[in-house]
Design a protein around this motif. Sequence first.
Motif, mmCIF file in Angstrom:
data_model
loop_
_atom_site.group_PDB
_atom_site.id
_atom_site.type_symbol
_atom_site.label_atom_id
_atom_site.label_comp_id
_atom_site.label_asym_id
_atom_site.label_seq_id
_atom_site.Cartn_x
_atom_site.Cartn_y
_atom_site.Cartn_z
ATOM 1 N N UNK A 2 89.859 23.022 61.933
ATOM 2 C CA UNK A 2 91.059 23.709 61.557
ATOM 3 C C UNK A 2 90.996 25.252 61.709
ATOM 4 N N UNK A 3 92.029 25.793 62.070
ATOM 5 C CA UNK A 3 92.116 27.302 62.140
ATOM 6 C C UNK A 3 92.677 27.865 61.492
ATOM 7 N N UNK A 4 91.936 28.650 60.393
ATOM 8 C CA UNK A 4 92.936 29.168 58.994
ATOM 9 C C UNK A 4 92.800 30.743 59.551
ATOM 10 N N UNK A 5 93.967 31.208 59.284
ATOM 11 C CA UNK A 5 94.233 32.706 59.413
ATOM 12 C C UNK A 5 94.606 33.335 58.219
ATOM 13 N N UNK A 6 94.107 34.569 57.869
ATOM 14 C CA UNK A 6 94.173 35.104 56.528
ATOM 15 C C UNK A 6 94.994 36.380 56.850
ATOM 16 N N UNK A 7 95.961 36.605 55.959
ATOM 17 C CA UNK A 7 96.996 37.849 56.089
ATOM 18 C C UNK A 7 96.588 38.626 54.539
ATOM 19 N N UNK A 8 96.819 39.916 54.932
ATOM 20 C CA UNK A 8 97.185 40.692 56.044
ATOM 21 C C UNK A 8 96.378 41.103 56.850
ATOM 22 N N UNK A 9 94.837 40.699 56.553
ATOM 23 C CA UNK A 9 94.016 41.244 57.730
ATOM 24 C C UNK A 9 94.270 40.566 58.956
ATOM 25 N N UNK A 10 94.812 39.489 59.169
ATOM 26 C CA UNK A 10 94.966 38.850 60.408
ATOM 27 C C UNK A 10 93.609 38.153 60.981
ATOM 28 N N UNK A 14 87.648 29.149 62.643
ATOM 29 C CA UNK A 14 87.714 27.742 62.562
ATOM 30 C C UNK A 14 86.914 27.315 61.532
ATOM 31 N N UNK A 15 87.541 26.200 60.654
ATOM 32 C CA UNK A 15 86.725 25.840 59.497
ATOM 33 C C UNK A 15 86.733 24.267 59.639
ATOM 34 N N UNK A 16 85.570 23.422 59.296
ATOM 35 C CA UNK A 16 85.294 22.188 59.441
ATOM 36 C C UNK A 16 86.232 21.592 58.209
ATOM 37 N N UNK A 17 86.424 20.162 58.305
ATOM 38 C CA UNK A 17 87.316 19.483 57.347
ATOM 39 C C UNK A 17 86.484 19.245 56.268
ATOM 40 N N UNK A 18 86.691 19.455 54.918
ATOM 41 C CA UNK A 18 85.717 19.281 53.915
ATOM 42 C C UNK A 18 85.164 20.562 53.468
ATOM 43 N N UNK A 19 85.516 21.758 53.992
ATOM 44 C CA UNK A 19 85.007 22.916 53.747
ATOM 45 C C UNK A 19 85.753 23.697 52.464
ATOM 46 N N UNK A 20 85.009 24.068 51.571
ATOM 47 C CA UNK A 20 85.707 25.081 50.673
ATOM 48 C C UNK A 20 85.924 26.285 50.990
ATOM 49 N N UNK A 21 87.190 26.742 50.888
ATOM 50 C CA UNK A 21 87.454 28.277 51.317
ATOM 51 C C UNK A 21 86.748 29.185 50.752
ATOM 52 N N UNK A 22 86.499 29.046 49.334
ATOM 53 C CA UNK A 22 85.436 30.278 48.873
ATOM 54 C C UNK A 22 84.180 30.481 49.771
ATOM 55 N N UNK A 30 85.613 39.391 56.687
ATOM 56 C CA UNK A 30 86.756 39.975 57.366
ATOM 57 C C UNK A 30 88.211 39.383 56.989
ATOM 58 N N UNK A 31 88.093 38.160 56.277
ATOM 59 C CA UNK A 31 89.165 37.492 55.707
ATOM 60 C C UNK A 31 89.618 38.381 54.582
ATOM 61 N N UNK A 89 96.500 24.147 61.537
ATOM 62 C CA UNK A 89 96.614 25.300 61.308
ATOM 63 C C UNK A 89 97.220 25.729 60.033
ATOM 64 N N UNK A 90 96.413 26.528 59.305
ATOM 65 C CA UNK A 90 96.577 27.019 57.870
ATOM 66 C C UNK A 90 96.654 28.487 58.067
ATOM 67 N N UNK A 91 97.621 29.178 57.157
ATOM 68 C CA UNK A 91 97.965 30.398 57.375
ATOM 69 C C UNK A 91 97.959 30.789 55.728
ATOM 70 N N UNK A 92 97.241 31.867 55.299
ATOM 71 C CA UNK A 92 97.085 32.403 53.758
ATOM 72 C C UNK A 92 97.476 33.739 53.753
ATOM 73 N N UNK A 93 98.249 34.080 52.777
ATOM 74 C CA UNK A 93 98.461 35.414 52.489
ATOM 75 C C UNK A 93 98.003 35.855 51.194
ATOM 76 N N UNK A 94 97.060 37.011 51.142
ATOM 77 C CA UNK A 94 96.691 37.454 49.604
ATOM 78 C C UNK A 94 97.915 38.087 48.955
#
Length: 98
Positions: A2-10, A14-22, A30-31, A89-94
């Motif tokens: 899964x492609x995870x994008x963090x904003x505003x850093x941009x 890539x993250x494997x299924x089952x992975x904790x985002x912490x 850099x996230x 694809x996941x996009x997360x904004x702080x």
Amino acid sequence: MTKVRFLPSGYECDVKVGTALVDTCDEHPEAEVPFSCRSASCGTCRVRVKEGMPLLSKPQDDELDVLEVFGDGKDVRLCCQISVVGEGKITLEVVEPE
């Protein structure tokens, strides 16, 4: 993967299924997601899910209780409590502290 994008850093990774985002954020500072307690009690790591909500684990009661205190909508989650459960694809904004 899964492609995870963090904003505003941009920052994207890539993250494997089952992975904790912490864990992902620990491995990729850099996230730029801030963490304090890492246990669903402070709300420091709130992120707005801009894309990919179905690819994330469902919120549990502890997380929902914290989010209720902040008055956030259903699109806001605690990054410390999220795991990736599907590919895409996941996009997360702080969410900036008020």
